[in-house]
Every structure is written in structure tokens, then in C-alpha cells.
Design an enzyme around this catalytic site. Structure first.
Site, short mmCIF file in Angstrom:
data_model
loop_
_atom_site.label_atom_id
_atom_site.label_comp_id
_atom_site.label_asym_id
_atom_site.label_seq_id
_atom_site.Cartn_x
_atom_site.Cartn_y
_atom_site.Cartn_z
N GLY A 1 0.82 -1.21 0.00
CA GLY A 1 0.00 0.00 0.00
C GLY A 1 0.85 1.26 0.00
N ASP B 1 0.48 -8.90 1.91
CA ASP B 1 -0.52 -8.05 1.27
C ASP B 1 -1.39 -8.92 0.37
OD1 ASP B 1 -1.83 -5.88 -0.28
OD2 ASP B 1 -0.34 -4.63 0.70
N ASN B 2 -2.70 -8.71 0.39
CA ASN B 2 -3.56 -9.47 -0.54
C ASN B 2 -3.83 -8.67 -1.81
OD1 ASN B 2 -5.30 -7.55 0.37
ND2 ASN B 2 -6.96 -8.95 0.94
N VAL C 1 -4.43 -10.98 5.62
CA VAL C 1 -4.13 -11.11 7.06
C VAL C 1 -5.40 -11.23 7.91
CG1 VAL C 1 -1.86 -10.02 6.89
CG2 VAL C 1 -3.86 -8.60 7.46
N ILE D 1 -2.14 -15.97 10.17
CA ILE D 1 -0.83 -15.62 9.59
C ILE D 1 0.19 -16.62 10.12
CG2 ILE D 1 0.94 -13.83 9.45
CD1 ILE D 1 -1.24 -11.77 10.28
N LYS E 1 -13.20 -6.64 8.53
CA LYS E 1 -12.45 -7.86 8.86
C LYS E 1 -10.97 -7.57 9.07
CE LYS E 1 -13.50 -11.83 6.84
NZ LYS E 1 -13.86 -12.79 5.75
N ASN F 1 -5.08 -11.28 14.32
CA ASN F 1 -4.05 -12.18 13.79
C ASN F 1 -2.65 -11.57 13.88
OD1 ASN F 1 -5.93 -14.13 13.15
ND2 ASN F 1 -6.27 -13.35 11.07
N TYR G 1 -15.02 1.67 8.69
CA TYR G 1 -13.59 1.97 8.88
C TYR G 1 -13.34 2.47 10.30
CZ TYR G 1 -9.00 4.04 7.76
OH TYR G 1 -7.67 4.38 7.71
N THR H 1 -2.65 12.03 4.98
CA THR H 1 -1.26 11.96 4.50
C THR H 1 -1.28 11.84 2.99
OG1 THR H 1 -0.63 10.90 6.56
CG2 THR H 1 0.89 10.63 4.72
#
Ligand code: UDP
Length: 317
Positions: free
Chosen positions: A14, A35-36, A61, A65, A95, A103, A149, A179
Site C-alpha cells: 500500500g 498483502d492481498n 491477514v 498468519i 475484517k 491475527n 472503517y 497523509t
């Protein structure tokens, strides 16, 4: 030569995860990125393909993991993070903030590693205190569109403190304010890539609402410096990291027009539901605790970001 310390960075592909990975490598760490690629991109890590101290594993994740061998520190940065991303991916957002944090904490616990979670100024919701200090509990609508979120990150903070208090884990919580910088996705819907992209393509600039809502924009290298210092500190309560220079969205649109020398019209779209009306970090704690404050001037940071997007558009058009 001392053995390099090993970090696991979730969300390494990311925007923030990739910059944090660069910083850790520069400090001599080995990094395993997880990372997925749901919102991250391998292009953000393309410069590391020949780096022997870096490995990227495709893994969600939110599922268990497993990492072989010792780990010294876990940085949990995986999450959709722009409003349009988490509106499109509400369940994945919940999730990764809940199961993904659990995790990641479990990994840190099993390895005896330090842990830092990327939290957010969104925990303050549409704030009734301004600027926002860490002691403010926030004004969040749990069932509104942003709740997926905000509440996931609030849960992430709660479970992180629970692991600290129950298992004595060495945890840190950073509350990240807006940012910007290279490697943001041009189409992630956030105001910085949106306005720069529109200005560069000659399109009207889409101001939501009347543009009187405020934000305070931090350049990514300043943010990563604050996060790295926090990771090395012994402070377990949340710490705001962001730039206190506040401006309205309208002022931001005009600044982009001025810096790029363009004069496309500003068009107004409806203000999204629960869009915070003000946001500015109180960074007294970070100043005192970490000796940290932002260094990059707005015009310089925006200049670097514009260069990145120009190059991106040239390659991808
Ligand atoms: N915004 C805007 N036009 C856009 C995108 C965003 O006016 O094309 C506004 C948005 O309504 C918010 C601010 O810019 O008030 C910052 O939005 P962003 O999505 O970057 O992040 P947020 O701070 O809301 O999480």
C-alpha cells in the site's frame, strides 16, 4: 555485522506500507511484507525486486498468519483506507481491522515481537473538539457509511490495548491524519490525488459540499519518520501523527490550481454522509515524546506528489 532485525509489515504494497518498508530497509531491517493486493499494488514495491532483505507474500491477514523463524516487530498497516475504498469494501474493511489486527497481534505475541497498529484520525469521527488531542473519545456514527472503517480502527485500538494489558505485549498505536505523497492511487477518491489528477487532465475540480470543511495534510516522509520514532519508543497509548497546517478543501483546490497554473472550474458535488467538518491534529504529545514534528512544507510536498502523478499519467496513458 549484527544480525538484521526482522519486521513483518502487513499492507506492505500500500501507499504507507511501502514507504514504511523502504524506511525499515534503510535502517537495516529485514522485511517480510504481507498483502492481498486488494487496494495495494506490487508496482509500489517494484524497486525492491532485487533487494535480498525484502520478501512480499500474497496473503490476506484477516486469515491466520504463519511466519517461520524469529520476528522482532509487526507493523499492521493492511486496510482499505480511502473513503471510496472502504465504502466499496465494507466487510473486508471491518475484517482486516478486527480479525486482521487480532491475527497480527497473535503473530507478535507468538514471536515475542513489538507491535504497532496504524490507527486513524477517523476514530475522532466528526469531531466536537478541535484540534483533536489523543484524550478526545470522538464522535463516530457506528452505523453510517464511514462506520465500517472508524469502528474497525476503534476495535483495533481496543484489542491492541487488551493485548498490552493482558499479555504485556509491547504495543504502539499511531493515529494517522490525512497523509499524501507518491504512490497514492490516482483514482482512490481522496482529495489529494483527485484534485491533482483533475488539474493535470484539464477536468473540473470536484469540491464536495461548499468546501468549507477542513483537513490538515502531512507529507508521507514526515509521517513515516514519526511512525518509526514511535515504534522505537516505550509509549503504549495512542499518538497523533500528522501536520497541523489546516486548510479548507476550497483553499486546497485553489492551492492546486495556483501551483499548477490552471484555472479549470470548481464544481460542487454533495458532501458525503458524515464527512468530518474539521480535522487538525494536536501534536504536542508527539513533539514531547518523540521530538518529532513535520518538516516538509506543503508546497514542496505537493510539488513532489505532482511530479509522481505526472510521471504516472505519462506512463499509463
Ligand atoms: N473531497 C472533495 N472532493 C473530492 C474528494 C474529496 O471535496 O473529489 C473532500 C471530502 O469531502 C473531504 C476532504 O475532501 O471533506 C478529504 O477527503 P478524503 O477522501 O481525502 O479523506 P477524508 O479526510 O475524508 O478521510
Amino acid at each position: 555485522m549484527p544480525t538484521p532485525r526482522k519486521a513483518v509489515v502487513t499492507g506492505a504494497a500500500g501507499f504507507l506500507g511501502s514507504h514504511l518498508t523502504d524506511r525499515l530497509l534503510a535502517e537495516g531491517w529485514e522485511v517480510l511484507g504481507l498483502d492481498n493486493l486488494l487496494t495495494g499494488s506490487e508496482a509500489n514495491l517494484a524497486h525492491l525486486t532485487t533487494e535480498p532483505r525484502f520478501v512480499l507474500e500474497h496473503h490476506d491477514v484477516s486469515k491466520t498468519i504463519q511466519v517461520l523463524g524469529p520476528v522482532d516487530f509487526v507493523f499492521h498497516f493492511a486496510s482499505p483506507a480511502s473513503p471510496i475504498d472502504y465504502l466499496e469494501l465494507p466487510i473486508q474493511t471491518l475484517k482486516v481491522g478486527s480479525l486482521g489486527t487480532h491475527n497480527s497481534l497473535g503473530l507478535a505475541h507468538a514471536k515475542g515481537a513489538g507491535f504497532l497498529v496504524a490507527s486513524t484520525s477517523e476514530v475522532y469521527g466528526d469531531p466536537l473538539e478541535h484540534p483533536q488531542r489523543e484524550s478526545y473519545w470522538g464522535n463516530v456514527n457506528p452505523v453510517g457509511p464511514r462506520g465500517v472503517y472508524d469502528e474497525a480502527k476503534r476495535f483495533a485500538e481496543a484489542i491492541t490495548m487488551a493485548y498490552h494489558r493482558t499479555h504485556g505485549l509491547d504495543t504502539k498505536i499511531v493515529r494517522i491524519f490525512n497523509t499524501y505523497g507518491p504512490r497514492m492511487r490516482l483514482n482512490d477518491g481522496r482529495v489529494v490525488p483527485a484534485f491533482i489528477g483533475q488539474a493535470l487532465r484539464g477536468e473540473p475540480i470536484t469540491v464536495f459540499g461548499d468546501g468549507s470543511q477542513t483537513r490538515s495534510f502531512c507529507y508521507v516522509s514526515d509521517l513515516v519518520e514519526g511512525i518509526y520514532r514511535l515504534s522505537q519508543s516505550a509509549h503504549h497509548e495512542p499518538v497523533n501523527i500528522g501536520n497541523p497546517r489546516e486548510m479548507t478543501v476550497l483553499e486546497f483546490a485553489q492551492a492546486i490550481q495556483r501551483i499548477l497554473g490552471v484555472d479549470q472550474p470548481l464544481i460542487h458535488h454533495p458532501l458525503p454522509v458524515d464527512d468530518p467538518k474539521v480535522r487538525r491534529p494536536d501534536i504536542s504529545l508527539a513533539r514531547r515524546l518523540l521530538g518529532w514534528e513535520p518538516k516538509v512544507e506543503f508546497e514542496d510536498g505537493i510539488g513532489l506528489t505532482i511530479s509522481y502523478f505526472r510521471q504516472f499519467l505519462a506512463i499509463n496513458s
